[in-house]
Design an enzyme around this catalytic site. Structure first.
Site, PDB file in Angstrom:
ATOM      1  N   PHE A  91      -5.121  10.257   6.379  1.00  0.00           N
ATOM      2  CA  PHE A  91      -5.177   8.835   6.058  1.00  0.00           C
ATOM      3  C   PHE A  91      -6.645   8.461   5.973  1.00  0.00           C
ATOM      4  O   PHE A  91      -7.392   8.606   6.933  1.00  0.00           O
ATOM      5  CB  PHE A  91      -4.454   7.976   7.095  1.00  0.00           C
ATOM      6  CG  PHE A  91      -4.261   6.580   6.576  1.00  0.00           C
ATOM      7  CD1 PHE A  91      -3.212   6.284   5.726  1.00  0.00           C
ATOM      8  CD2 PHE A  91      -5.177   5.582   6.885  1.00  0.00           C
ATOM      9  CE1 PHE A  91      -3.063   5.011   5.195  1.00  0.00           C
ATOM     10  CE2 PHE A  91      -5.031   4.301   6.355  1.00  0.00           C
ATOM     11  CZ  PHE A  91      -3.963   4.027   5.520  1.00  0.00           C
ATOM     12  N   GLU A 146      -7.018   2.748  -9.945  1.00  0.00           N
ATOM     13  CA  GLU A 146      -6.377   2.742  -8.624  1.00  0.00           C
ATOM     14  C   GLU A 146      -7.271   3.429  -7.609  1.00  0.00           C
ATOM     15  O   GLU A 146      -8.094   4.276  -7.965  1.00  0.00           O
ATOM     16  CB  GLU A 146      -5.035   3.504  -8.705  1.00  0.00           C
ATOM     17  CG  GLU A 146      -3.815   2.623  -8.542  1.00  0.00           C
ATOM     18  CD  GLU A 146      -3.584   2.118  -7.119  1.00  0.00           C
ATOM     19  OE1 GLU A 146      -4.552   1.751  -6.423  1.00  0.00           O
ATOM     20  OE2 GLU A 146      -2.414   2.067  -6.708  1.00  0.00           O
ATOM     21  N   ASP A 147      -7.085   3.083  -6.354  1.00  0.00           N
ATOM     22  CA  ASP A 147      -7.866   3.740  -5.308  1.00  0.00           C
ATOM     23  C   ASP A 147      -7.333   5.134  -5.009  1.00  0.00           C
ATOM     24  O   ASP A 147      -8.061   6.112  -4.981  1.00  0.00           O
ATOM     25  CB  ASP A 147      -7.900   2.879  -4.033  1.00  0.00           C
ATOM     26  CG  ASP A 147      -6.521   2.396  -3.580  1.00  0.00           C
ATOM     27  OD1 ASP A 147      -5.500   2.747  -4.212  1.00  0.00           O
ATOM     28  OD2 ASP A 147      -6.466   1.657  -2.578  1.00  0.00           O
ATOM     29  N   ARG A 176     -12.730  -1.596   4.511  1.00  0.00           N
ATOM     30  CA  ARG A 176     -12.868  -1.594   3.049  1.00  0.00           C
ATOM     31  C   ARG A 176     -14.330  -1.533   2.618  1.00  0.00           C
ATOM     32  O   ARG A 176     -14.654  -1.081   1.525  1.00  0.00           O
ATOM     33  CB  ARG A 176     -12.244  -2.849   2.441  1.00  0.00           C
ATOM     34  CG  ARG A 176     -10.717  -2.917   2.549  1.00  0.00           C
ATOM     35  CD  ARG A 176     -10.187  -4.026   1.644  1.00  0.00           C
ATOM     36  NE  ARG A 176      -8.809  -4.376   1.929  1.00  0.00           N
ATOM     37  CZ  ARG A 176      -7.740  -3.726   1.446  1.00  0.00           C
ATOM     38  NH1 ARG A 176      -7.898  -2.691   0.666  1.00  0.00           N
ATOM     39  NH2 ARG A 176      -6.523  -4.126   1.748  1.00  0.00           N
TER      40      ARG A 176
HETATM   41  P1  IMP Z   1       1.817   5.362  -3.038  1.00  0.00           P
HETATM   42  O1  IMP Z   1       2.741   4.387  -3.688  1.00  0.00           O
HETATM   43  O2  IMP Z   1       2.473   6.062  -1.890  1.00  0.00           O
HETATM   44  O3  IMP Z   1       1.199   6.346  -4.004  1.00  0.00           O
HETATM   45  O4  IMP Z   1       0.677   4.540  -2.335  1.00  0.00           O
HETATM   46  C1  IMP Z   1      -0.326   3.987  -3.030  1.00  0.00           C
HETATM   47  C2  IMP Z   1      -1.046   2.930  -2.238  1.00  0.00           C
HETATM   48  O5  IMP Z   1      -0.944   3.108  -0.822  1.00  0.00           O
HETATM   49  C3  IMP Z   1      -2.520   3.047  -2.547  1.00  0.00           C
HETATM   50  O6  IMP Z   1      -2.862   2.285  -3.669  1.00  0.00           O
HETATM   51  C4  IMP Z   1      -3.154   2.538  -1.265  1.00  0.00           C
HETATM   52  O7  IMP Z   1      -3.290   1.148  -1.328  1.00  0.00           O
HETATM   53  C5  IMP Z   1      -2.186   2.928  -0.173  1.00  0.00           C
HETATM   54  N1  IMP Z   1      -2.581   4.198   0.461  1.00  0.00           N
HETATM   55  C6  IMP Z   1      -2.028   5.415   0.299  1.00  0.00           C
HETATM   56  N2  IMP Z   1      -2.650   6.344   1.029  1.00  0.00           N
HETATM   57  C7  IMP Z   1      -3.661   5.709   1.659  1.00  0.00           C
HETATM   58  C8  IMP Z   1      -4.697   6.140   2.562  1.00  0.00           C
HETATM   59  O8  IMP Z   1      -4.860   7.318   2.932  1.00  0.00           O
HETATM   60  N3  IMP Z   1      -5.541   5.161   2.993  1.00  0.00           N
HETATM   61  C9  IMP Z   1      -5.434   3.856   2.616  1.00  0.00           C
HETATM   62  N4  IMP Z   1      -4.492   3.417   1.773  1.00  0.00           N
HETATM   63  C10 IMP Z   1      -3.613   4.332   1.306  1.00  0.00           C
HETATM   64 MG    MG Z   2      -3.780   0.458  -3.745  1.00  0.00          MG
END
Ligand code: IMP
Ligand code: MG
Length: 172
Positions: free
Chosen positions: A149, A96-97, A162
């Protein structure tokens, strides 16, 4: 959106950390590893990680959507593209990123665990622990960051940035 995001984590720092993570992953997966990368954000991390991990490597992709647009979580996870191959008996590593609230990853881990992998671990390039809404286990974390962010190295803001080779911060 205009201007170049400020550097939070440089390309050199990412490269060095990915090499360390790859060594750990290889050590923990002596029988090979099956990467499950989460599109689109993890594509760059996956490509660097997969080249740095030796041994038996296979990979597959999944696409989920947790954010509608912009920077706020909807809390809802939709599967946009499922895996091509079964996971039963495999040593699976979710790639995951970023883990933000943890809702996306928590959903993915539950879904994939139900498919009977021999082992299931997770690697995330970035983690924002202060934003967590659910307690989710991540074995390999690249960098822990504050509540910014971030974009670049696969991560986007409304599909932009990206391709940046570093992790940057934009004003939101
Ligand atoms: P979560 O479900 O809130 O943990 O969000 C996960 C997903 O939201 C990640 O896999 C990203 O695709 C996106 N995301 C969360 N924070 C960021 C950020 O700071 N920049 C870009 N994408 C984000
Ligand atoms: Mg993601």
């Amino acid at each position: 959106m205009s201007g170049r995001p400020d550097v939070l984590i440089s390309a050199d720092a990412i490269r060095a950390r990915v090499a360390e993570l790859a060594a750990e992953i290889q050590r923990d997966h002596p029988d090979g590893v099956h990467f499950v990368a989460v599109l689109k954000g993890a594509f760059m991390f996956l490509s660097d990680l997969a080249r740095a991990v030796g041994g038996d490597v296979s990979l597959d992709f999944m696409a989920v959507s947790s954010y509608a647009k912009g920077t706020t979580s909807s809390g809802e996870v939709r599967v946009l593209k499922d895996l091509d191959t079964p996971l039963d008996g495999r040593h699976v590593l979710i790639v995951e990123d970023i883990v933000d609230t943890g809702l996306t990853l928590s959903y993915l881990q539950d879904t994939l665990r139900a498919r009977g992998p021999k082992t299931l671990r997770t690697a995330c390039l970035l983690s924002k622990p202060s934003r967590r809404k659910t307690d989710v286990k991540v074995e390999y974390v690249g960098f822990t960051i504050d509540d910014h962010f971030v974009v670049g190295y696969g991560l986007d803001y409304a599909e932009q940035f990206r391709n940046l080779p570093y992790i940057g911060v934009i004003a939101t």
